[in-house]
Scaffold this motif. Sequence first.
Motif, PDB file in Angstrom:
ATOM      1  N   SER A 187     -17.393 -98.641 -15.186  1.00  0.00           N
ATOM      2  CA  SER A 187     -18.855 -98.679 -15.147  1.00  0.00           C
ATOM      3  C   SER A 187     -19.329 -99.871 -14.331  1.00  0.00           C
ATOM      4  O   SER A 187     -18.560-100.783 -14.017  1.00  0.00           O
ATOM      5  N   LEU A 188     -20.606 -99.858 -14.002  1.00  0.00           N
ATOM      6  CA  LEU A 188     -21.260-100.998 -13.358  1.00  0.00           C
ATOM      7  C   LEU A 188     -22.331-101.557 -14.302  1.00  0.00           C
ATOM      8  O   LEU A 188     -23.372-102.020 -13.872  1.00  0.00           O
ATOM      9  N   ASP A 189     -22.047-101.496 -15.597  1.00  0.00           N
ATOM     10  CA  ASP A 189     -22.977-101.950 -16.626  1.00  0.00           C
ATOM     11  C   ASP A 189     -22.510-103.302 -17.169  1.00  0.00           C
ATOM     12  O   ASP A 189     -21.380-103.432 -17.653  1.00  0.00           O
ATOM     13  N   PHE A 190     -23.385-104.292 -17.099  1.00  0.00           N
ATOM     14  CA  PHE A 190     -23.081-105.630 -17.612  1.00  0.00           C
ATOM     15  C   PHE A 190     -24.028-105.935 -18.765  1.00  0.00           C
ATOM     16  O   PHE A 190     -25.240-105.697 -18.665  1.00  0.00           O
ATOM     17  N   HIS A 191     -23.482-106.449 -19.867  1.00  0.00           N
ATOM     18  CA  HIS A 191     -24.340-106.809 -20.980  1.00  0.00           C
ATOM     19  C   HIS A 191     -24.396-108.321 -21.165  1.00  0.00           C
ATOM     20  O   HIS A 191     -23.455-109.040 -20.823  1.00  0.00           O
ATOM     21  N   VAL A 192     -25.513-108.771 -21.702  1.00  0.00           N
ATOM     22  CA  VAL A 192     -25.728-110.191 -21.959  1.00  0.00           C
ATOM     23  C   VAL A 192     -24.807-110.624 -23.090  1.00  0.00           C
ATOM     24  O   VAL A 192     -24.857-110.077 -24.199  1.00  0.00           O
TER      25      VAL A 192
END
Length: 245
Positions: free
Chosen positions: A212-217
């Motif tokens: 994925s290209l999803d980044f979480h804080v």
Amino acid sequence: IALTSSTGTAASDSWTLSSPQQTLHLVIELDSVGKLFFQTDFMEKNILRPSSLGLNFGRDISPTYLFLSVDTALVRETWTTYWGVKHRVRNEYRTMKLYLQEKSDRHQHLTVEFRAYDDGIAYRYHMPDTVENIEVMSECGEFRLASEGDCWWAWADYNALEKTYRHDPISVVEHAAAPFTMRLDDGTHLSLLEAAVDDYTTMTLNRDSLDSLDFHVNLVPWSDGVAVKTSAPFHTPWRAAIIST
């Protein structure tokens, strides 16, 4: 139009906050379950796909909210620097404050403040003076990129803040320190960062999965797992994205 809103059902709402020159549009949605999301379009291109928002005060809780009210404003101001290239800096943005209440037994009130600039977006959370002692376990914020690209980044391992920056494809990054700067495949430049960190832990960015290209804080925690120990009223640092062509 500074702000547009729509209601899909009695429990689903969305708002579009546009920058002063209409180059950027920040869309905020509170879905029918009560989960909060935002997405960002810049120069008629989607940059950030719908990304979650929220503060987590429990160890295994995904917060949901009830909508209370909303305020908006257009800000045009000039401030003076103590050093730098320019003596006076013009600051223009549109802002929206979304007033919410948790659906949990605590019924805590939460305000999310958004800003839409012509070259970026920012948001932060405000907790009113209704609770004496607060433990923030995590933030539910995400930055879900709309496309691949290359980036300049440093590994986040909590042991050192100063490291050599690497130049890699975004897809190889697992855990980045802020600021995290990238050039998307369409030529758009994007930098994810935080600002005004005061009596709060620092932010890193974790990729959700290798496909994925999803980044979480990610919040750097205390030894007992709690990220932030504070009391109300308080506000978090700004979570921001600077965007340019």
